[in-house]
Design a protein around this motif. Structure first.
Motif, PDB file in Angstrom:
ATOM      1  N   TYR A 101      85.427  56.732  46.353  1.00 53.47           N
ATOM      2  CA  TYR A 101      86.750  57.375  46.459  1.00 53.47           C
ATOM      3  C   TYR A 101      86.706  58.777  45.827  1.00 53.47           C
ATOM      4  CZ  TYR A 101      91.766  58.086  46.113  1.00 53.47           C
ATOM      5  OH  TYR A 101      93.020  58.614  46.237  1.00 53.47           O
ATOM      6  N   ASP A 102      86.157  58.874  44.624  1.00 50.32           N
ATOM      7  CA  ASP A 102      86.081  60.181  43.936  1.00 50.32           C
ATOM      8  C   ASP A 102      85.198  61.167  44.710  1.00 50.32           C
ATOM      9  OD1 ASP A 102      87.752  59.446  41.928  1.00 50.32           O
ATOM     10  OD2 ASP A 102      86.162  58.840  40.545  1.00 50.32           O
ATOM     11  N   GLY A 130      85.891  49.084  56.717  1.00 48.35           N
ATOM     12  CA  GLY A 130      85.827  47.727  56.162  1.00 48.35           C
ATOM     13  C   GLY A 130      86.807  47.596  55.019  1.00 48.35           C
ATOM     14  N   ASN A 131      86.624  46.534  54.278  1.00 47.34           N
ATOM     15  CA  ASN A 131      87.627  46.212  53.262  1.00 47.34           C
ATOM     16  C   ASN A 131      87.172  46.506  51.846  1.00 47.34           C
ATOM     17  OD1 ASN A 131      89.500  45.249  55.131  1.00 47.34           O
ATOM     18  ND2 ASN A 131      88.344  43.338  55.304  1.00 47.34           N
ATOM     19  N   LYS A 132      86.092  47.288  51.715  1.00 45.47           N
ATOM     20  CA  LYS A 132      85.597  47.510  50.361  1.00 45.47           C
ATOM     21  C   LYS A 132      86.602  48.323  49.549  1.00 45.47           C
ATOM     22  CE  LYS A 132      81.047  47.786  52.290  1.00 45.47           C
ATOM     23  NZ  LYS A 132      80.537  48.740  53.258  1.00 45.47           N
ATOM     24  N   ASP A 133      86.628  48.062  48.263  1.00 44.63           N
ATOM     25  CA  ASP A 133      87.488  48.853  47.391  1.00 44.63           C
ATOM     26  C   ASP A 133      86.722  50.117  47.007  1.00 44.63           C
ATOM     27  OD1 ASP A 133      89.092  50.024  45.590  1.00 44.63           O
ATOM     28  OD2 ASP A 133      89.235  48.308  44.231  1.00 44.63           O
ATOM     29  N   LEU A 134      87.126  51.239  47.579  1.00 45.09           N
ATOM     30  CA  LEU A 134      86.388  52.492  47.383  1.00 45.09           C
ATOM     31  C   LEU A 134      86.451  52.991  45.942  1.00 45.09           C
ATOM     32  CD1 LEU A 134      87.332  54.367  50.669  1.00 45.09           C
ATOM     33  CD2 LEU A 134      85.400  52.849  50.239  1.00 45.09           C
ATOM     34  N   HIS A 135      87.462  52.504  45.193  1.00 45.69           N
ATOM     35  CA  HIS A 135      87.570  52.919  43.783  1.00 45.69           C
ATOM     36  C   HIS A 135      86.498  52.270  42.916  1.00 45.69           C
ATOM     37  CE1 HIS A 135      91.344  55.148  43.990  1.00 45.69           C
ATOM     38  NE2 HIS A 135      91.707  54.275  44.909  1.00 45.69           N
ATOM     39  N   THR A 136      86.018  51.120  43.342  1.00 41.53           N
ATOM     40  CA  THR A 136      85.029  50.411  42.508  1.00 41.53           C
ATOM     41  C   THR A 136      83.624  50.464  43.100  1.00 41.53           C
ATOM     42  OG1 THR A 136      85.602  48.350  43.596  1.00 41.53           O
ATOM     43  CG2 THR A 136      86.697  48.788  41.495  1.00 41.53           C
TER      44      THR A 136
END
Ligand code: ADP
Length: 165
Positions: free
Chosen positions: A50-51, A88-94
């Motif tokens: 995300y960053d 997809g469903n990945k959490d981009l923050h983690t």
């Protein structure tokens, strides 16, 4: 010598100052990365995807270099690397960039004294948009610049504008 010498009445022959095509090509081949490189945009290897996406937008670049705490090159992130990771469903923050980046030793690099001709050939051969400009340090390869297809295009435009010769 057509084009190089011209004649004027009562003056005789004089040199037109023009450079031959072969001479221009020789000069282009001698141009080096240091005169055209851009500032590198880097993210830390612990950054989230995300960053990295936010950095790519804010810095308005197409390639990010991933570095460790000593500014040593560890990876490369392209636009499509980040797009692929976003599907997809990945959490981009983690999700750390370290998981998705192209990593050393598979990174095409260049040095500031390399010719732009040789680096442009690598960009084409490897089908990539940019390479990090690096220098060797005690810890590894330190990122000191960025050389992209746009930088090469700018060099050619400078030449056509006659800024270089
Ligand atoms: P995009 O993937 O957005 O089209 P590129 O063509 O630059 O952008 O990148 C294609 C692939 O090559 C990506 O997976 C990227 O990580 C990788 N890549 C980009 N630059 C380099 C480089 N200098 N060295 C090695 N791999 C790279």
């Amino acid at each position: 010598m057509t084009g190089f010498l011209e004649a004027r009445p009562r003056v005789g022959y004089y040199y037109t100052g023009r450079t031959s095509g072969a001479q221009i090509i020789e000069k282009i081949k001698k141009l080096t990365v240091k005169d055209f490189q851009a500032i590198p945009v880097v993210v830390d290897r612990s950054s989230s995807v995300y960053d990295a996406i936010v950095t790519m937008f804010l810095e308005d670049v197409g390639t990010l270099f991933v570095v460790d705490q000593n500014s040593i090159l560890t990876g490369v992130l392209s636009r499509k690397d980040l797009l692929r990771a976003s599907i997809g469903n990945k959490d981009l923050h983690t999700l750390p960039v370290d998981i998705i980046m192209t990593r050393m030793p598979n990174i095409t690099i260049c040095y500031k004294d390399d010719t732009i001709h040789s680096v442009a050939k690598s960009l084409i051969e490897k089908q990539i948009d940019a390479v990090p400009v690096v220098r060797e340090s005690e810890h590894g390869l330190e990122v000191i610049g960025r050389f992209t297809k746009t930088n090469f295009t700018r060099a050619i435009v400078d030449i056509m504008n006659n800024d270089m010769f």
